[in-house]
Design a protein around this motif. Structure first.
Motif, mmCIF file in Angstrom:
data_model
loop_
_atom_site.group_PDB
_atom_site.id
_atom_site.type_symbol
_atom_site.label_atom_id
_atom_site.label_comp_id
_atom_site.label_asym_id
_atom_site.label_seq_id
_atom_site.Cartn_x
_atom_site.Cartn_y
_atom_site.Cartn_z
ATOM 1 N N TYR A 112 0.815 -1.217 0.000
ATOM 2 C CA TYR A 112 0.000 0.000 0.000
ATOM 3 C C TYR A 112 0.848 1.267 0.000
ATOM 4 N N LEU A 113 2.077 1.183 0.530
ATOM 5 C CA LEU A 113 2.901 2.383 0.700
ATOM 6 C C LEU A 113 3.389 2.905 -0.653
ATOM 7 N N ALA A 114 3.119 4.172 -0.907
ATOM 8 C CA ALA A 114 3.605 4.784 -2.150
ATOM 9 C C ALA A 114 5.015 5.333 -1.969
ATOM 10 N N SER A 115 5.256 5.966 -0.821
ATOM 11 C CA SER A 115 6.583 6.523 -0.537
ATOM 12 C C SER A 115 6.678 6.845 0.948
ATOM 13 N N VAL A 116 7.914 6.909 1.425
ATOM 14 C CA VAL A 116 8.202 7.289 2.812
ATOM 15 C C VAL A 116 9.418 8.201 2.794
ATOM 16 N N THR A 117 9.297 9.371 3.369
ATOM 17 C CA THR A 117 10.431 10.294 3.411
ATOM 18 C C THR A 117 11.425 9.839 4.478
#
Length: 256
Positions: A112-117
């Motif tokens: 589900y994760l698109a991106s994480v900074t």
């Protein structure tokens, strides 16, 4: 009253609170707190450092305790997954032996994760440590147990006028310099617990003044610049661990 004097007055409660606040403090702020603390009372700070935990310490907990943390709140799986964003596939696969109970949920969350900074990833790791500390303090798990200092660490003997040495628990010199009227004066040298030189510079009436130099544990220079009444002032040269130089301007301790 100095920062550590206020904390040490609360003895073990203050000690634990200080450790836990440092565990979730990052970047420049954490480095400034460390530097101020180590120069003020290296023995006390050596016990603080001994108790600090990282996300790697969390990952070394027994599988059952990791499961207990992940079961604590509904959002914990999502937080945990953010800690592994961008990691190599084999590192994700290794979780199958560490926490097989939650592996299907972990894979779902990752999909589900698109991106994480980087900041979000760091924040997720800090939240895992904070939650683990809470469960340990509430006696739900055994990990992250405290290694508390002896009482005399909270009440170190007063330094006498003249040349003094402050020692680590091992007997290695932590700092040496002159005391006048109960305060540091003149040149002081501060050391890591491996004996290498951490910092040197002058004090006046107990406050850092003039030119100071800080080193990494391997002896390479970490920072050089001037203090005014215990606050960084003007242009400082600061090196990272790779040796790259950064020039930073400070106004009364704060970066400009």
């Amino acid at each position: 009253m100095s920062m550590l004097e206020r904390i040490k007055r609360k003895q073990f409660d203050g000690f634990k609170d200080f450790v836990q606040s440092l565990e979730i403090t990052t970047g420049v702020a954490r480095q400034q707190i460390f530097t101020a603390g180590i120069l003020e009372d290296p023995l006390y700070m050596s016990w603080i450092i001994k108790n600090l935990k990282t996300f790697e310490d969390f990952m070394n907990l027994p599988s059952g305790e990791i499961d207990a943390v992940l079961s604590h709140q509904r959002q914990m799986i999502g937080v945990f997954v953010k800690c592994f964003w961008g990691e190599a596939p084999e590192k994700i696969t290794s979780l199958e032996t560490l926490t097989p109970k939650f592996m299907s949920e972990i894979k779902d969350e990752l999909s589900y994760l698109a991106s994480v900074t980087p900041a979000e990833k760091e924040g997720a790791k800090n939240y895992m440590i904070k939650t683990t500390r809470k469960l340990m303090n509430d006696e739900f798990i055994n990990g992250f147990r405290w290694s508390l200092p002896p009482m005399e660490v909270f009440y170190p003997p007063s330094l006498k006028n003249g040349l003094n040495e402050i020692l680590f628990e091992s007997g290695i010199v932590a700092a040496k310099g002159t005391i006048e009227a109960g305060k540091r004066v003149g040149l002081w040298q501060h050391y890591y617990d491996n004996g290498s030189l951490l910092a040197f510079g002058d004090y006046y009436n107990g406050l850092k003044v003039g030119e100071w130099t800080f080193n990494f544990p391997n002896g390479k220079t970490k920072g050089q610049g001037k203090y005014l009444a215990d606050e960084k002032q003007g242009l400082w040269k600061e090196w990272d661990r790779s040796g790259e130089l950064h020039e930073v301007v400070y106004s009364l301790g704060a970066r400009v």
